[in-house]
Design an enzyme around this catalytic site. Structure first.
Site, short mmCIF file in Angstrom:
data_model
loop_
_atom_site.label_atom_id
_atom_site.label_comp_id
_atom_site.label_asym_id
_atom_site.label_seq_id
_atom_site.Cartn_x
_atom_site.Cartn_y
_atom_site.Cartn_z
N ARG A 125 -7.95 -7.21 -9.29
CA ARG A 125 -8.76 -8.40 -9.61
C ARG A 125 -10.13 -7.97 -10.13
NH1 ARG A 125 -9.32 -7.54 -3.91
NH2 ARG A 125 -11.48 -6.92 -3.50
N GLY B 50 -8.22 -3.74 2.75
CA GLY B 50 -9.53 -4.26 3.14
C GLY B 50 -9.83 -4.11 4.62
N LYS C 192 0.82 -1.22 0.00
CA LYS C 192 0.00 0.00 0.00
C LYS C 192 0.85 1.26 0.00
CE LYS C 192 -3.10 -2.96 -0.04
NZ LYS C 192 -3.69 -3.30 -1.33
N TYR D 225 -7.53 10.80 9.71
CA TYR D 225 -8.80 10.07 9.68
C TYR D 225 -9.86 10.90 8.97
CZ TYR D 225 -12.96 7.67 11.45
OH TYR D 225 -14.15 7.00 11.56
C1 MV4 Z 1 -9.81 5.16 6.18
C2 MV4 Z 1 -10.95 5.64 6.85
C3 MV4 Z 1 -10.91 6.93 7.32
N1 MV4 Z 1 -9.79 7.67 7.16
N2 MV4 Z 1 -8.73 5.94 6.05
C4 MV4 Z 1 -11.27 0.66 5.61
C5 MV4 Z 1 -10.90 -0.31 4.53
C6 MV4 Z 1 -9.64 0.20 3.96
N3 MV4 Z 1 -9.55 -0.07 2.55
C7 MV4 Z 1 -9.64 1.65 4.27
N4 MV4 Z 1 -10.65 1.87 5.26
C8 MV4 Z 1 -10.82 3.11 5.81
N5 MV4 Z 1 -9.77 3.94 5.67
C9 MV4 Z 1 -8.73 7.15 6.54
N6 MV4 Z 1 -7.63 7.91 6.42
C10 MV4 Z 1 -12.06 4.82 6.97
C11 MV4 Z 1 -11.99 3.53 6.48
C12 MV4 Z 1 -13.17 2.73 6.70
C13 MV4 Z 1 -13.90 2.23 5.67
C14 MV4 Z 1 -13.54 2.42 4.36
C15 MV4 Z 1 -14.30 1.91 3.35
C16 MV4 Z 1 -15.44 1.20 3.66
C17 MV4 Z 1 -15.80 0.96 4.94
C18 MV4 Z 1 -15.04 1.47 5.97
C19 MV4 Z 1 -15.44 1.24 7.27
C20 MV4 Z 1 -14.70 1.74 8.28
C21 MV4 Z 1 -13.55 2.48 8.00
#
Ligand code: MV4
Length: 504
Positions: free
Chosen positions: A294, A166, A118, A204
């Site tokens: 994928r 994920g 990543k 965040y």
């Molecule tokens: C984040 C985020 C908030 N801020 N990054 C979760 C899966 C991964 N691919 C990245 N994710 C997240 N990254 C930052 N900087 C919140 C999430 C996240 C989330 C993202 C996509 C779909 C569902 C989620 C559920 C909780 C947190």
């Protein structure tokens, strides 16, 4: 260019059937593989040939590279389709296929490897000037550096595993005081899960949407995007419902997202179908998250709205043929929604519900598509994911698609295993979903009102009432109703074998 004649499908369940269908329509023969738990699985029945590859445990069957390649060679396949999951994003598998003279129907191994890391993916996004969440691009070295970056970008911050994705190995940190412990936990989690403790840091993003862009690239330098999918309805990083398009994305944002996705894919040397994930905040700012190398579970919603068959495109590209359309040929018509029907009990903590499907009547009718790995009498093994089927509907607009999905879920009957159908119906009917007020937090917020334990008591009450009625009818005093009607009572209808049990 080598035309594909025979494809080994290195997967199981609904995605194996999807790939087999795509091959058959192109006149390509198919080879299925199956573990001991899948001897009678649908993909085995559908393929032209099928071969056993070992015990149920994935590590001993669907993840066994040596066996898969040996079977592909001895069956005379000239290509391998990995589906999703299992070996789909394993660069070593792509290389092993090439070394054995097999075409891997997916991206080149170096592109898989780059996007699997990543931080390498973030480096590419930065180079291509694709917006990213502020944070580190390289893994953070020590705790002091982490603290400095966290203060710089501002709390709250997310710690993420460099080799993760994920949602695995993520940690939310709200203040300086929580940072050291969170770093330790994240590093040790990442080491256990990915064999690499590297982590990086991002600001965040509060209550974001998860929106991803489908891309397709051929080996001749053509790259196109097929627009976005809205994937915000998730529980613990498992998507439940996906849509194409997103009600949050207008034509201008779609073009920006699409161009950004194509830049990332191009810079990675990407070929074949791929997906670029973005977080989108309330103000429609978008940030690159990661790229999935994928075909995704939710690809059908894009197919329904663009009319482009993604498996067909994958097969053509893998055979070295150019894409047979350009970006300006891609249009989006109407609305598609997908619901994942899993063998899980949403009223009992989402416990997996493996077992035999004793009764099955999938939804059908106009603009309803059922991508299923099951048939009546087939088994959902306990060794794999719990996906039974993906129910996809299309409508001229979002309201029509939602109404059609409600109808299709109501029509879809499964007995023998518990399914997510009732909770999917309640999500679709929820005011926030109907209004398009989606976010990654929506589901966790509304689940308590959707999955009360009452479902259980309702079943018990029905059984008790039926027993009481049966008892009453056994007594000599019980007689025909005064009005003389002989129609079966509602209770007796409820007891009719078949559908009631799965309905709730
Ligand atoms: C984040 C985020 C908030 N801020 N990054 C979760 C899966 C991964 N691919 C990245 N994710 C997240 N990254 C930052 N900087 C919140 C999430 C996240 C989330 C993202 C996509 C779909 C569902 C989620 C559920 C909780 C947190």
């Amino acid at each position: 260019m080598p035309a594909l004649r025979k494809v080994l499908v290195a997967n199981r369940g609904e995605i194996a059937t999807r790939v087999i269908r795509g091959c058959r329509e192109q006149g390509i023969a198919t080879v299925a593989v199956y573990s001991e738990a899948d001897r009678e699985a649908l993909h085995v029945l559908m393929a032209d040939e099928a071969y056993p590859i070992g015990p149920p445990a994935p590590a001993e069957s669907y993840l066994n590279i040596e066996t898969l390649i040996r079977v592909a060679k001895s069956a005379g396949a000239d290509a391998v389709h990995p589906g999703y999951g299992f070996l789909a994003e394993n660069a070593g598998f792509a290389e092993a296929c090439a070394a054995a003279g097999l075409i891997f129907i997916g991206p080149p191994a170096p592109a898989i490897r780059k996007m699997g890391d990543k931080t390498a993916a973030r480096r590419i996004a930065r180079e291509m000037q694709v917006p990213m969440v502020p944070g580190t691009v390289e893994p953070v070295r020590g705790d002091d550096e982490a603290r400095r970056v966290a203060r710089e970008v501002g709390y709250p911050v997310m710690i993420k595993a460099a080799m993760g994705g994920g949602g695995k190995g993520m940690r939310l940190v709200r203040s300086d005081g929580e940072l050291d412990a969170a770093l330790r936990m994240a590093r040790s989690e990442a080491t256990t899960a990915f064999g690499d403790g590297s982590v990086y840091l991002e600001r965040y993003v509060e209550d974001p949407r998860h929106i991803e862009v489908q891309v397709l690239a051929d080996a001749h330098g053509h790259i196109v995007h097929l627009g976005e999918r809205e994937c915000s309805i998730q529980r613990r990083h498992q998507k439940l419902i996906e849509e194409c398009p997103s009600s949050f994305v207008n034509a201008e944002l779609r073009q920006k997202l699409g161009e950004a996705a194509c830049r990332v894919a191009q810079a990675a040397g990407y070929v074949n179908a791929g997906t670029v994930e973005f977080l989108v905040d309330r103000d429609r700012n978008f940030y690159f998250l990661e790229m999935n190398t994928r075909l995704q579970v939710e690809h059908p919603v894009t197919e329904m709205v663009t009319g482009i068959d993604l498996v067909r495109a994958q097969l053509r590209v893998a055979a070295g043929e150019p894409l047979d359309f350009r970006q300006e040929d891609v249009t989006w018509r109407g609305w598609a929604i997908e619901c994942r029907i899993n063998a899980e009990d949403p009223f009992a903590g989402w416990l997996p519900s493996p077992g035999t499907i004793t009764g099955l009547r999938p939804a059908a009718g106009p603009w309803v598509r059922d991508d299923s790995g099951a048939y009546e009498g087939s088994t959902i093994p306990r060794f794999y994911d719990t996906l039974i089927s993906k129910l996809i509907v299309w409508g001229p607009d979002r309201a029509a698609a939602m109404a059609r999905m409600a109808r299709a879920l109501d029509e879809y009957k499964v007995t023998g295993v518990r399914t997510t159908i009732p909770v999917l119906a309640r999500i679709i009917a929820h005011d926030d979903f109907q209004a398009g007020r989606l976010s990654t937090q929506l589901l966790e917020r509304i689940l308590p009102e959707l999955t009360p334990a009452g479902g259980r008591y309702e079943s018990i009450a029905i059984i008790a009432a039926v027993l009481a009625e049966y008892d009453r009818l056994q007594k000599p005093s019980a007689s025909t109703p005064a009005n003389g009607t002989a129609s079966p009572s509602a209770w007796r209808m409820a007891l009719r074998p078949g559908w009631r049990a799965g309905q709730r």
